[in-house]
Write a protein that holds these residues in place. Structure first.
Motif, PDB file in Angstrom:
ATOM      1  N   VAL A  58       0.840  -1.197   0.000  1.00 43.50           N
ATOM      2  CA  VAL A  58       0.000   0.000   0.000  1.00 43.50           C
ATOM      3  C   VAL A  58       0.879   1.251   0.000  1.00 43.50           C
ATOM      4  CG1 VAL A  58      -1.630   1.330   1.402  1.00 43.50           C
ATOM      5  CG2 VAL A  58      -2.009  -1.091   1.059  1.00 43.50           C
ATOM      6  N   GLY A  59       1.938   1.230   0.783  1.00 48.56           N
ATOM      7  CA  GLY A  59       2.849   2.372   0.801  1.00 48.56           C
ATOM      8  C   GLY A  59       3.536   2.580  -0.534  1.00 48.56           C
ATOM      9  N   ILE A  60       3.999   1.502  -1.129  1.00 55.85           N
ATOM     10  CA  ILE A  60       4.686   1.602  -2.421  1.00 55.85           C
ATOM     11  C   ILE A  60       3.722   2.065  -3.512  1.00 55.85           C
ATOM     12  CG2 ILE A  60       5.808   0.230  -4.230  1.00 55.85           C
ATOM     13  CD1 ILE A  60       7.161  -1.356  -2.024  1.00 55.85           C
ATOM     14  N   THR A  61       2.483   1.574  -3.477  1.00 59.18           N
ATOM     15  CA  THR A  61       1.482   2.014  -4.449  1.00 59.18           C
ATOM     16  C   THR A  61       1.173   3.492  -4.267  1.00 59.18           C
ATOM     17  OG1 THR A  61       0.522  -0.199  -4.457  1.00 59.18           O
ATOM     18  CG2 THR A  61      -0.829   1.571  -5.344  1.00 59.18           C
ATOM     19  N   GLY A  62       1.091   3.940  -3.021  1.00 61.04           N
ATOM     20  CA  GLY A  62       0.860   5.359  -2.761  1.00 61.04           C
ATOM     21  C   GLY A  62       1.993   6.227  -3.275  1.00 61.04           C
ATOM     22  N   PHE A  63       3.232   5.785  -3.045  1.00 55.49           N
ATOM     23  CA  PHE A  63       4.372   6.530  -3.584  1.00 55.49           C
ATOM     24  C   PHE A  63       4.345   6.525  -5.112  1.00 55.49           C
ATOM     25  CE2 PHE A  63       6.653   5.999   0.564  1.00 55.49           C
ATOM     26  CZ  PHE A  63       6.842   7.357   0.785  1.00 55.49           C
ATOM     27  N   GLY A  64       3.945   5.402  -5.706  1.00 53.89           N
ATOM     28  CA  GLY A  64       3.853   5.343  -7.163  1.00 53.89           C
ATOM     29  C   GLY A  64       2.833   6.322  -7.702  1.00 53.89           C
ATOM     30  N   ALA A  65       1.660   6.381  -7.062  1.00 55.04           N
ATOM     31  CA  ALA A  65       0.632   7.335  -7.497  1.00 55.04           C
ATOM     32  C   ALA A  65       1.121   8.771  -7.308  1.00 55.04           C
ATOM     33  CB  ALA A  65      -0.656   7.103  -6.718  1.00 55.04           C
ATOM     34  N   PHE A  66       1.859   9.017  -6.211  1.00 55.02           N
ATOM     35  CA  PHE A  66       2.404  10.357  -5.967  1.00 55.02           C
ATOM     36  C   PHE A  66       3.396  10.746  -7.056  1.00 55.02           C
ATOM     37  CE2 PHE A  66       5.905  12.859  -4.123  1.00 55.02           C
ATOM     38  CZ  PHE A  66       5.219  14.039  -3.885  1.00 55.02           C
ATOM     39  N   PHE A  67       4.283   9.832  -7.419  1.00 51.74           N
ATOM     40  CA  PHE A  67       5.273  10.150  -8.450  1.00 51.74           C
ATOM     41  C   PHE A  67       4.625  10.323  -9.817  1.00 51.74           C
ATOM     42  CE2 PHE A  67       8.543   8.498  -5.478  1.00 51.74           C
ATOM     43  CZ  PHE A  67       9.370   9.606  -5.502  1.00 51.74           C
ATOM     44  N   ILE A  68       3.584   9.559 -10.105  1.00 52.07           N
ATOM     45  CA  ILE A  68       2.873   9.741 -11.376  1.00 52.07           C
ATOM     46  C   ILE A  68       2.208  11.109 -11.398  1.00 52.07           C
ATOM     47  CG2 ILE A  68       0.895   8.948 -12.740  1.00 52.07           C
ATOM     48  CD1 ILE A  68       1.680   6.091 -11.940  1.00 52.07           C
ATOM     49  N   LEU A  69       1.552  11.480 -10.300  1.00 48.53           N
ATOM     50  CA  LEU A  69       0.921  12.799 -10.236  1.00 48.53           C
ATOM     51  C   LEU A  69       1.955  13.906 -10.354  1.00 48.53           C
ATOM     52  CD1 LEU A  69      -1.636  14.512  -9.695  1.00 48.53           C
ATOM     53  CD2 LEU A  69      -1.057  14.373  -7.281  1.00 48.53           C
ATOM     54  N   LEU A  70       3.063  13.763  -9.663  1.00 49.09           N
ATOM     55  CA  LEU A  70       4.121  14.762  -9.739  1.00 49.09           C
ATOM     56  C   LEU A  70       4.717  14.834 -11.148  1.00 49.09           C
ATOM     57  CD1 LEU A  70       5.589  16.751  -7.848  1.00 49.09           C
ATOM     58  CD2 LEU A  70       7.302  14.983  -7.496  1.00 49.09           C
ATOM     59  N   GLY A  71       4.872  13.685 -11.797  1.00 45.67           N
ATOM     60  CA  GLY A  71       5.381  13.672 -13.164  1.00 45.67           C
ATOM     61  C   GLY A  71       4.445  14.351 -14.147  1.00 45.67           C
ATOM     62  N   VAL A  72       3.138  14.192 -13.936  1.00 50.08           N
ATOM     63  CA  VAL A  72       2.170  14.864 -14.810  1.00 50.08           C
ATOM     64  C   VAL A  72       2.172  16.365 -14.542  1.00 50.08           C
ATOM     65  CG1 VAL A  72      -0.299  15.091 -15.292  1.00 50.08           C
ATOM     66  CG2 VAL A  72       0.728  12.832 -15.158  1.00 50.08           C
ATOM     67  N   LEU A  73       2.240  16.739 -13.265  1.00 54.44           N
ATOM     68  CA  LEU A  73       2.240  18.160 -12.929  1.00 54.44           C
ATOM     69  C   LEU A  73       3.501  18.870 -13.411  1.00 54.44           C
ATOM     70  CD1 LEU A  73       0.751  18.143  -9.325  1.00 54.44           C
ATOM     71  CD2 LEU A  73      -0.353  18.888 -11.429  1.00 54.44           C
ATOM     72  N   LEU A  74       4.593  18.161 -13.504  1.00 54.18           N
ATOM     73  CA  LEU A  74       5.838  18.757 -13.991  1.00 54.18           C
ATOM     74  C   LEU A  74       6.011  18.520 -15.493  1.00 54.18           C
ATOM     75  CD1 LEU A  74       8.196  17.911 -11.020  1.00 54.18           C
ATOM     76  CD2 LEU A  74       7.201  20.114 -11.616  1.00 54.18           C
ATOM     77  N   TYR A  75       4.910  18.672 -16.217  1.00 53.61           N
ATOM     78  CA  TYR A  75       4.908  18.617 -17.675  1.00 53.61           C
ATOM     79  C   TYR A  75       5.436  17.290 -18.215  1.00 53.61           C
ATOM     80  CZ  TYR A  75       4.093  23.556 -17.082  1.00 53.61           C
ATOM     81  OH  TYR A  75       3.582  24.756 -16.690  1.00 53.61           O
ATOM     82  N   PHE A  76       4.890  16.211 -17.688  1.00 53.36           N
ATOM     83  CA  PHE A  76       5.187  14.862 -18.163  1.00 53.36           C
ATOM     84  C   PHE A  76       6.680  14.546 -18.115  1.00 53.36           C
ATOM     85  CE2 PHE A  76       1.021  15.747 -19.860  1.00 53.36           C
ATOM     86  CZ  PHE A  76       0.346  14.594 -19.544  1.00 53.36           C
ATOM     87  N   ASP A  77       7.243  14.700 -16.929  1.00 46.66           N
ATOM     88  CA  ASP A  77       8.639  14.350 -16.718  1.00 46.66           C
ATOM     89  C   ASP A  77       8.774  12.831 -16.816  1.00 46.66           C
ATOM     90  OD1 ASP A  77      11.356  14.740 -16.026  1.00 46.66           O
ATOM     91  OD2 ASP A  77      10.881  14.132 -13.968  1.00 46.66           O
ATOM     92  N   SER A  78       9.559  12.372 -17.761  1.00 43.51           N
ATOM     93  CA  SER A  78       9.605  10.940 -18.064  1.00 43.51           C
ATOM     94  C   SER A  78      10.218  10.117 -16.932  1.00 43.51           C
ATOM     95  CB  SER A  78      10.361  10.693 -19.368  1.00 43.51           C
ATOM     96  OG  SER A  78      11.686  11.148 -19.255  1.00 43.51           O
ATOM     97  N   VAL A  79      11.174  10.664 -16.209  1.00 42.28           N
ATOM     98  CA  VAL A  79      11.816   9.913 -15.130  1.00 42.28           C
ATOM     99  C   VAL A  79      10.839   9.701 -13.985  1.00 42.28           C
ATOM    100  CG1 VAL A  79      13.691   9.952 -13.459  1.00 42.28           C
ATOM    101  CG2 VAL A  79      14.098  10.723 -15.785  1.00 42.28           C
ATOM    102  N   LEU A  80      10.120  10.753 -13.598  1.00 42.07           N
ATOM    103  CA  LEU A  80       9.142  10.614 -12.521  1.00 42.07           C
ATOM    104  C   LEU A  80       8.000   9.673 -12.912  1.00 42.07           C
ATOM    105  CD1 LEU A  80       8.917  14.276 -11.200  1.00 42.07           C
ATOM    106  CD2 LEU A  80       9.885  12.298 -10.032  1.00 42.07           C
ATOM    107  N   LEU A  81       7.546   9.772 -14.150  1.00 39.07           N
ATOM    108  CA  LEU A  81       6.466   8.888 -14.600  1.00 39.07           C
ATOM    109  C   LEU A  81       6.924   7.436 -14.645  1.00 39.07           C
ATOM    110  CD1 LEU A  81       4.914  11.042 -17.450  1.00 39.07           C
ATOM    111  CD2 LEU A  81       3.923  10.547 -15.224  1.00 39.07           C
ATOM    112  N   ALA A  82       8.127   7.192 -15.124  1.00 34.04           N
ATOM    113  CA  ALA A  82       8.636   5.824 -15.186  1.00 34.04           C
ATOM    114  C   ALA A  82       8.799   5.249 -13.780  1.00 34.04           C
ATOM    115  CB  ALA A  82       9.967   5.789 -15.932  1.00 34.04           C
ATOM    116  N   PHE A  83       9.360   6.048 -12.870  1.00 30.97           N
ATOM    117  CA  PHE A  83       9.537   5.601 -11.484  1.00 30.97           C
ATOM    118  C   PHE A  83       8.185   5.349 -10.827  1.00 30.97           C
ATOM    119  CE2 PHE A  83      10.881   6.392  -6.998  1.00 30.97           C
ATOM    120  CZ  PHE A  83      11.703   5.301  -6.905  1.00 30.97           C
ATOM    121  N   GLY A  84       7.225   6.223 -11.069  1.00 32.81           N
ATOM    122  CA  GLY A  84       5.888   6.043 -10.525  1.00 32.81           C
ATOM    123  C   GLY A  84       5.203   4.798 -11.056  1.00 32.81           C
TER     124      GLY A  84
END
Length: 132
Positions: A12-38
């Motif tokens: 659950v914690g890892i999934t939450g961090f993944g969703a956070f990194f995906i959201l952060l990657g989208v907010l930072l104009y589709f940053d590929s590293v954050l989206l991939a990590f998420g």
């Protein structure tokens, strides 16, 4: 009471961090590293929550093959650093995979207004429609 294992808590914690990194990657104009990590964190957390066998049986059912191919293909495209195209593919695959879950979720949201605390909260916000 439902017993939750330690692995599921970690998932659950890892999934939450993944969703956070995906959201952060989208907010930072589709940053590929954050989206991939998420994406990697999200899929790892999902596997830890429901188990490896159930994850494979969910994704690789015959009637969900199109959604799985778009979702996992989108993950691969994001990993290849084409984030916008990859996120479009993932979104289509996500909606295709979880198509059967959406009526249940919308049914819960409709019935959520019958919960005492939420119904009172809804009534308070309903009366304040003024923008000023």
């Amino acid at each position: 009471m439902i017993s939750i294992t330690e692995w599921q808590k970690i998932g659950v914690g890892i999934t939450g961090f993944g969703a956070f990194f995906i959201l952060l990657g989208v907010l930072l104009y589709f940053d590929s590293v954050l989206l991939a990590f998420g994406n990697l964190l999200f899929l790892t957390g999902l596997t830890l929550i429901i188990g490896l066998r159930k994850t494979f049986s969910f994704f690789f059912q015959r009637h969900k093959f199109k959604g799985t191919s778009f979702f996992l293909g989108g993950v691969v495209v994001v990993l290849l650093r084409w984030p916008l195209l990859g996120m479009f593919l993932e979104t289509y695959g996500f909606f295709s995979l979880f198509r059967g879950f959406f009526p249940v979720a919308f049914g819960f949201l409709v019935n959520a207004f019958n919960i005492p605390f939420l119904s009172e909260l809804y009534r308070r916000f309903q009366g304040s429609s003024s923008m000023v």
